[in-house]
Design a protein around this motif. Structure first.
Motif, mmCIF file in Angstrom:
data_model
loop_
_atom_site.group_PDB
_atom_site.id
_atom_site.type_symbol
_atom_site.label_atom_id
_atom_site.label_comp_id
_atom_site.label_asym_id
_atom_site.label_seq_id
_atom_site.Cartn_x
_atom_site.Cartn_y
_atom_site.Cartn_z
ATOM 1 N N ALA A 129 52.543 38.177 27.868
ATOM 2 C CA ALA A 129 51.646 37.168 28.434
ATOM 3 C C ALA A 129 50.977 36.440 27.287
ATOM 4 N N HIS A 130 50.457 35.265 27.576
ATOM 5 C CA HIS A 130 49.757 34.496 26.547
ATOM 6 C C HIS A 130 48.404 35.124 26.252
ATOM 7 N N ALA A 131 47.982 35.055 25.004
ATOM 8 C CA ALA A 131 46.671 35.566 24.610
ATOM 9 C C ALA A 131 46.190 34.779 23.406
ATOM 10 N N SER A 132 44.875 34.741 23.229
ATOM 11 C CA SER A 132 44.311 34.040 22.082
ATOM 12 C C SER A 132 43.035 34.745 21.638
ATOM 13 N N GLY A 133 42.638 34.488 20.409
ATOM 14 C CA GLY A 133 41.417 35.097 19.894
ATOM 15 C C GLY A 133 41.647 36.522 19.412
ATOM 16 N N PHE A 134 40.547 37.154 19.026
ATOM 17 C CA PHE A 134 40.621 38.526 18.553
ATOM 18 C C PHE A 134 40.644 39.502 19.721
ATOM 19 N N ALA A 135 40.820 40.778 19.409
ATOM 20 C CA ALA A 135 41.135 41.748 20.468
ATOM 21 C C ALA A 135 39.931 42.458 21.075
ATOM 22 N N PHE A 136 38.924 42.769 20.269
ATOM 23 C CA PHE A 136 37.823 43.621 20.740
ATOM 24 C C PHE A 136 36.552 42.799 20.929
ATOM 25 N N ALA A 137 35.965 42.874 22.110
ATOM 26 C CA ALA A 137 36.393 43.614 23.289
ATOM 27 C C ALA A 137 37.190 42.692 24.205
ATOM 28 N N SER A 138 38.027 43.272 25.051
ATOM 29 C CA SER A 138 38.885 42.489 25.924
ATOM 30 C C SER A 138 38.074 41.541 26.806
ATOM 31 N N GLY A 139 38.402 40.245 26.722
ATOM 32 C CA GLY A 139 37.698 39.263 27.540
ATOM 33 C C GLY A 139 37.998 39.413 29.013
ATOM 34 N N HIS A 140 39.268 39.648 29.350
ATOM 35 C CA HIS A 140 39.638 39.813 30.757
ATOM 36 C C HIS A 140 38.956 41.037 31.366
ATOM 37 N N ALA A 141 38.964 42.149 30.629
ATOM 38 C CA ALA A 141 38.326 43.369 31.142
ATOM 39 C C ALA A 141 36.830 43.159 31.334
ATOM 40 N N THR A 142 36.195 42.519 30.362
ATOM 41 C CA THR A 142 34.756 42.266 30.449
ATOM 42 C C THR A 142 34.425 41.338 31.607
ATOM 43 N N THR A 143 35.125 40.209 31.663
ATOM 44 C CA THR A 143 34.789 39.174 32.649
ATOM 45 C C THR A 143 35.027 39.648 34.070
ATOM 46 N N SER A 144 36.146 40.318 34.302
ATOM 47 C CA SER A 144 36.425 40.796 35.661
ATOM 48 C C SER A 144 35.433 41.868 36.073
ATOM 49 N N ALA A 145 35.046 42.749 35.136
ATOM 50 C CA ALA A 145 34.064 43.786 35.463
ATOM 51 C C ALA A 145 32.701 43.177 35.765
ATOM 52 N N LEU A 146 32.300 42.171 35.004
ATOM 53 C CA LEU A 146 31.024 41.493 35.272
ATOM 54 C C LEU A 146 31.052 40.788 36.629
ATOM 55 N N ALA A 147 32.156 40.087 36.908
ATOM 56 C CA ALA A 147 32.279 39.394 38.194
ATOM 57 C C ALA A 147 32.280 40.380 39.348
ATOM 58 N N ALA A 148 32.995 41.492 39.170
ATOM 59 C CA ALA A 148 33.020 42.521 40.211
ATOM 60 C C ALA A 148 31.628 43.095 40.433
ATOM 61 N N GLY A 149 30.889 43.314 39.343
ATOM 62 C CA GLY A 149 29.539 43.833 39.462
ATOM 63 C C GLY A 149 28.612 42.878 40.199
ATOM 64 N N LEU A 150 28.746 41.593 39.920
ATOM 65 C CA LEU A 150 27.923 40.602 40.618
ATOM 66 C C LEU A 150 28.246 40.565 42.106
ATOM 67 N N LEU A 151 29.520 40.626 42.440
ATOM 68 C CA LEU A 151 29.908 40.644 43.860
ATOM 69 C C LEU A 151 29.437 41.928 44.537
ATOM 70 N N ALA A 152 29.484 43.055 43.820
ATOM 71 C CA ALA A 152 28.999 44.312 44.382
ATOM 72 C C ALA A 152 27.495 44.232 44.649
ATOM 73 N N TRP A 153 26.775 43.605 43.735
ATOM 74 C CA TRP A 153 25.325 43.398 43.925
ATOM 75 C C TRP A 153 25.061 42.548 45.165
ATOM 76 N N ALA A 154 25.859 41.496 45.348
ATOM 77 C CA ALA A 154 25.693 40.643 46.525
ATOM 78 C C ALA A 154 25.985 41.410 47.811
ATOM 79 N N ALA A 155 27.035 42.242 47.773
ATOM 80 C CA ALA A 155 27.380 43.037 48.951
ATOM 81 C C ALA A 155 26.270 44.025 49.277
ATOM 82 N N TRP A 156 25.667 44.609 48.250
ATOM 83 C CA TRP A 156 24.561 45.554 48.436
ATOM 84 C C TRP A 156 23.360 44.878 49.095
ATOM 85 N N ARG A 157 23.107 43.614 48.743
ATOM 86 C CA ARG A 157 21.951 42.897 49.279
ATOM 87 C C ARG A 157 22.195 42.326 50.669
ATOM 88 N N ALA A 158 23.461 42.017 50.986
ATOM 89 C CA ALA A 158 23.719 41.227 52.191
ATOM 90 C C ALA A 158 24.483 41.955 53.287
#
Length: 225
Positions: A129-158
């Protein structure tokens, strides 16, 4: 009630501190080897490269695509709009802006860490797959986990507790799947993905500690008034 909020604030603060220490330790270990992979990194990387039938690669590319680009930011906006439900149009927009700002701020700090650590990616010949930039820390892993956490927070509130737990499980599976695809597609070492998860958990736990602290303050003011 106030005691419960205080203990919740303490637990989230402790969780954030623990994740931050683990992330800092992992970053130090990676930097100490000047980005060179550890034996476990190399072992899992070799296994991934040797077990990549076309169907699995296509599926992994589809999953990994959701961890970058507009998807996580749309998730953050959605989380803010859902969490701000019942606060009026202005309140919902402010909550959505706050969720998006949280994601952007965390991303900015991650970029600073990424350039500071300066870790090379696995060999380009192994990429599926295509990739760019340095390796640590993984941008995809970070971003998806943050987005998932925000959605989980919304689900908890609503939503109800049962619905919220189901949402948490599904969102956790999504974030984990995105991180694992980065290793499977050969563009990250496993410790890059682990670092991304720890970084995201640090930010999410810190945000929950702030939210719990604000709740505690509101209860105290209501009692005083």
């Amino acid at each position: 009630m106030r005691t419960g909020l205080a203990s919740r604030t303490g637990r989230w603060t402790l969780t954030a501190a623990l994740c931050a220490v683990l992330f800092a330790l992992l970053a130090a270990l990676v930097s100490a080897r000047h980005g060179a992979p550890y034996p476990l990194d190399e072992s899992l990387h070799r296994w991934s490269v040797r077990h990549r039938p076309p169907v699995a690669v296509a599926l992994a590319r589809g999953i990994t695509a959701t961890g970058s680009g507009p998807v996580p930011y749309l998730c953050a906006l959605t989380a803010g709009l859902v969490a701000g439900w019942g606060r009026g149009s202005r309140g919902r927009l402010l909550t959505a802006a706050g969720a998006l700002g949280f994601l952007l701020l965390a991303q900015g700090v991650r970029y600073a860490v990424m350039y500071a650590v300066d870790r090379p990616r696995p060999p380009v010949a192994d990429w599926a797959a295509h990739a760019s930039g340095f390796a640590f820390a993984s941008g995809h892993a970070t971003t998806s986990a943050l987005a998932a956490g925000l959605l989980a927070w919304a689900a908890w509130r609503a939503s109800s507790p049962a619905t919220a737990r189901l949402c948490w499980a599904l969102l956790a599976c999504w974030a984990v799947a995105v991180g694992l695809t980065r290793v499977y597609l050969g563009v990250h070492w496993p410790t890059d993905v682990l670092g991304g998860w720890l970084f995201a958990l640090t930010w999410l736990a810190a945000a929950m500690a702030v939210c719990a602290g604000r709740g505690q303050g509101e209860v105290a003011r209501a009692a005083a008034g």
